[in-house]
Design a protein around this motif. Structure first.
Motif, short mmCIF file in Angstrom:
data_model
loop_
_atom_site.label_atom_id
_atom_site.label_comp_id
_atom_site.label_asym_id
_atom_site.label_seq_id
_atom_site.Cartn_x
_atom_site.Cartn_y
_atom_site.Cartn_z
N UNK A 71 57.77 -3.11 65.54
CA UNK A 71 57.85 -3.22 67.00
C UNK A 71 56.52 -2.81 67.64
N UNK A 72 56.24 -3.31 68.85
CA UNK A 72 55.00 -2.90 69.54
C UNK A 72 54.88 -1.38 69.68
N UNK A 73 56.01 -0.71 69.92
CA UNK A 73 55.99 0.75 70.08
C UNK A 73 55.61 1.46 68.78
N UNK A 114 50.40 -8.92 69.69
CA UNK A 114 49.80 -8.85 71.02
C UNK A 114 49.70 -7.43 71.55
N UNK A 115 50.38 -6.47 70.91
CA UNK A 115 50.28 -5.09 71.36
C UNK A 115 48.87 -4.54 71.16
N UNK A 116 48.08 -5.21 70.32
CA UNK A 116 46.71 -4.78 70.08
C UNK A 116 45.71 -5.39 71.06
N UNK A 117 46.13 -6.38 71.84
CA UNK A 117 45.19 -7.09 72.71
C UNK A 117 44.51 -6.14 73.69
N UNK A 157 45.05 -17.93 69.22
CA UNK A 157 43.63 -18.00 69.54
C UNK A 157 43.16 -16.81 70.36
N UNK A 158 44.00 -16.35 71.31
CA UNK A 158 43.62 -15.21 72.15
C UNK A 158 43.41 -13.96 71.32
N UNK A 159 44.22 -13.78 70.27
CA UNK A 159 44.07 -12.62 69.39
C UNK A 159 42.83 -12.77 68.52
N UNK A 160 42.61 -13.95 67.98
CA UNK A 160 41.43 -14.19 67.13
C UNK A 160 40.14 -13.94 67.90
#
Length: 318
Positions: A71-73, A114-117, A157-160
């Motif tokens: 999970x993101x958390x 996406x939690x790392x973005x 792509x946004x993460x890359x």
């Protein structure tokens, strides 16, 4: 600052056999304040390399083993009710570290990825409406297996685009593999290495990276190269599936990586070879494609590097 790079490089080399170029690219990304995606099959030393780098500096180290049920958390942390204190308390996740190893990042769902973005782009975490700043320096090394696809979720792509570089480890040659056996037969080098530089030295190194001189002609060369990827994407879209060139973030990434690589090589100014050395690991994963392979994009990018003319100059500071 060259002495810092030499100390770290020598220390990591006590654990990692060969891979001098990969180590230099990791140090380049660290100096530039970027993040790295290590991509290769299992067993090539991705995790050991990340741990060796963290132990070589006075970095706090966090590791997340990405899985489909993560999970993101589990990455960023969460608020829980503390009965003793009678209020909600925030428990920090592993992302609150100087170096975060995101192991097998493509095994987690897009929501967790996406939690790392925000962490990677802005150096902060927002949970329950409250923003918490991550301690600098913050360096993410993510790994993924390019072969196995079952149970994996390709990075969007946004993460890359948040990764300064994507680096492949590669295999050892005969001499290096024999050295690996001799080194590990009676010992475990990762358990014995110690820190060789302080956190403050890394912060100062990152400040100095921004001051590395880039000649006007080399600035034009970077722009022309990025612009060429966009024209090539349009031209070759029907042939290899490249549908979008490098983004403006990629332009700045190439600039920062060139400055960082110049520092790693002991210079306070960039030369054309610095740009060409980092161009593929910086730009290749930023080409948005449908069905083109990494090798096809590499061939195209090498062609662009050769086709754009560059005048011969004195590249030192004027």
């Amino acid at each position: 600052m060259e002495d810092i790079f030499s100390r770290i490089r020598d220390n990591v080399s006590k654990v990692i056999v060969g891979k001098e170029e990969v180590i230099d690219l990791l140090l380049t990304s660290l100096a530039a304040g970027g993040h790295v995606l290590l991509e290769d099959v299992p067993g090539t030393g991705k995790t050991v390399l990340a741990k060796s780098l963290a132990k070589s500096m006075e970095f706090t180290f966090g590791r997340v083993q990405f899985t489909p049920d993560l999970l993101p958390s589990d990455v960023t942390g969460l608020s829980y009710y503390n009965q003793e204190k009678g209020k909600f308390v925030f428990k920090e996740g592993p992302v609150f570290a100087n170096l975060l190893l995101a192991d097998e990042i493509n095994r987690a769902t897009p929501r967790t990825q996406s939690s790392l973005l925000e962490c990677m782009a802005e150096g902060q975490v927002t949970v329950d409406g409250e923003t918490r700043i991550l301690e600098a320096p913050f360096f993410v090394i993510a790994t993924q297996n390019p072969v196995e696809t079952i149970g994996c979720f390709p990075l969007p792509e946004a993460q890359m685009d948040r990764f300064l570089m994507k680096i492949c480890m590669g295999c050892l040659n005969n001499k290096e593999e024999r050295e690996l056996i001799d080194r590990y037969i009676n010992s475990e080098p990762l358990q014995t290495i110690e820190s060789v530089c302080s956190l403050s030295e890394i912060l100062e190194l990152q400040k100095q990276c921004r001051q590395v001189y880039v000649h006007e002609d080399l600035r034009d060369y970077i722009v022309n190269l990025v612009q060429a990827t966009r024209r090539t994407a349009t031209t070759y879209a029907g042939n290899i599936g490249v549908v979008e060139g490098v983004s403006p973030r990629g332009t700045l990434a190439l600039l920062r990586a060139s400055q960082g690589y110049a520092m790693v090589q002991g210079r306070d100014y960039v030369v054309p070879e610095d740009i060409k050395k980092v161009a593929i690991p910086v730009l290749n994963h930023r080409w948005i494609s449908v069905d083109s392979s990494e090798q096809q994009k590499t061939v195209l990018l090498n062609g662009l590097l050769q086709s754009i003319t560059l005048p011969t100059e004195d590249w030192t500071r004027v």
